[in-house]
Scaffold this motif. Sequence first.
Motif, PDB file in Angstrom:
ATOM      1  N   GLN A  65      14.253  -6.559   9.807  1.00  0.00           N
ATOM      2  CA  GLN A  65      14.475  -5.373   8.976  1.00  0.00           C
ATOM      3  C   GLN A  65      15.827  -5.391   8.266  1.00  0.00           C
ATOM      4  N   CYS A 114       8.789   4.256  10.033  1.00  0.00           N
ATOM      5  CA  CYS A 114       9.485   2.969  10.066  1.00  0.00           C
ATOM      6  C   CYS A 114      10.681   3.035   9.132  1.00  0.00           C
ATOM      7  N   LEU A 115      11.802   2.493   9.578  1.00  0.00           N
ATOM      8  CA  LEU A 115      13.000   2.505   8.733  1.00  0.00           C
ATOM      9  C   LEU A 115      12.783   1.695   7.446  1.00  0.00           C
ATOM     10  N   HIS A 157       6.452  -1.579  18.724  1.00  0.00           N
ATOM     11  CA  HIS A 157       6.699  -1.440  17.283  1.00  0.00           C
ATOM     12  C   HIS A 157       7.689  -2.508  16.811  1.00  0.00           C
ATOM     13  N   HIS A 161       7.396  -6.199  14.403  1.00  0.00           N
ATOM     14  CA  HIS A 161       8.224  -6.630  13.260  1.00  0.00           C
ATOM     15  C   HIS A 161       8.551  -8.125  13.329  1.00  0.00           C
TER      16      HIS A 161
HETATM   17 NI    NI Z   1       9.595  -0.269  11.885  1.00  0.00          NI
END
Ligand code: NI
Length: 187
Positions: A65, A114-115, A157, A161
């Motif tokens: 991310q 989600c960011l 979660h 990713h």
């Molecule tokens: Ni996320």
Amino acid sequence: MLTMKDVIREGHPTLRQIAETIEFPLDPEVKSLAEDMLQFLKNSQDPDLAEKYELRPGVGIAAPQVDVSKRLIAVHVPSADEEDSTLEFSAVMINPKIISHSVQQTCLSDGEGCLSVDREVPGYVPRHKRIKVDYFDLDGKKQSIRLRDFPAIVVQHEIDHLNGIMFYDRIDPENPLALPDDIDVLG
Ligand code: NI
Ligand SMILES: O=C(O)C[C@@H](Cc1ccccc1)[C@H](O)SCc1ccccc1
């Protein structure tokens, strides 16, 4: 320090890659990133810092991310009980692997966010209710822990990713609010 400008958003190819296994001894840059990721979560949960640095609250974050395709996640889940300031679960996890899980599933009643996703995506996200996770800590020591309910959801979660999976990939496109049999809806 990490801020939202470091977080890549859906559509960025890194979010769909399989992240690389991390080798030991740990590269100092990886150790520093891990510490920054955990600090980001703590900052994001502090109302003053979150406002000052315009941080979205987060309980987990994965290295992809922030555009680093390595198998590294950070989780910082506060205690569910407001009165009890002891933390529920906080860890940096290197090369995390779910080695066993319950048949029973769980999900959050409000779905997930989600960011890296700047939109609401309604729907239940079925996940394992209990998991056993093996990982390495920042000292390179192997850890093996069992998690259930919300901490387990967060870790699943984040591990998703590392495998290029977004939470909405797990929502039933035909009926987003369909609930699998015997699923335990949280919250
Ligand atoms: Ni996320
Ligand atoms: O984008 C991320 O990976 C961080 C997510 C992780 C997450 C989302 C939904 C359910 C479990 C974990 C952020 O923490 S989303 C913001 C958030 C904050 C508090 C509670 C739930 C979600």
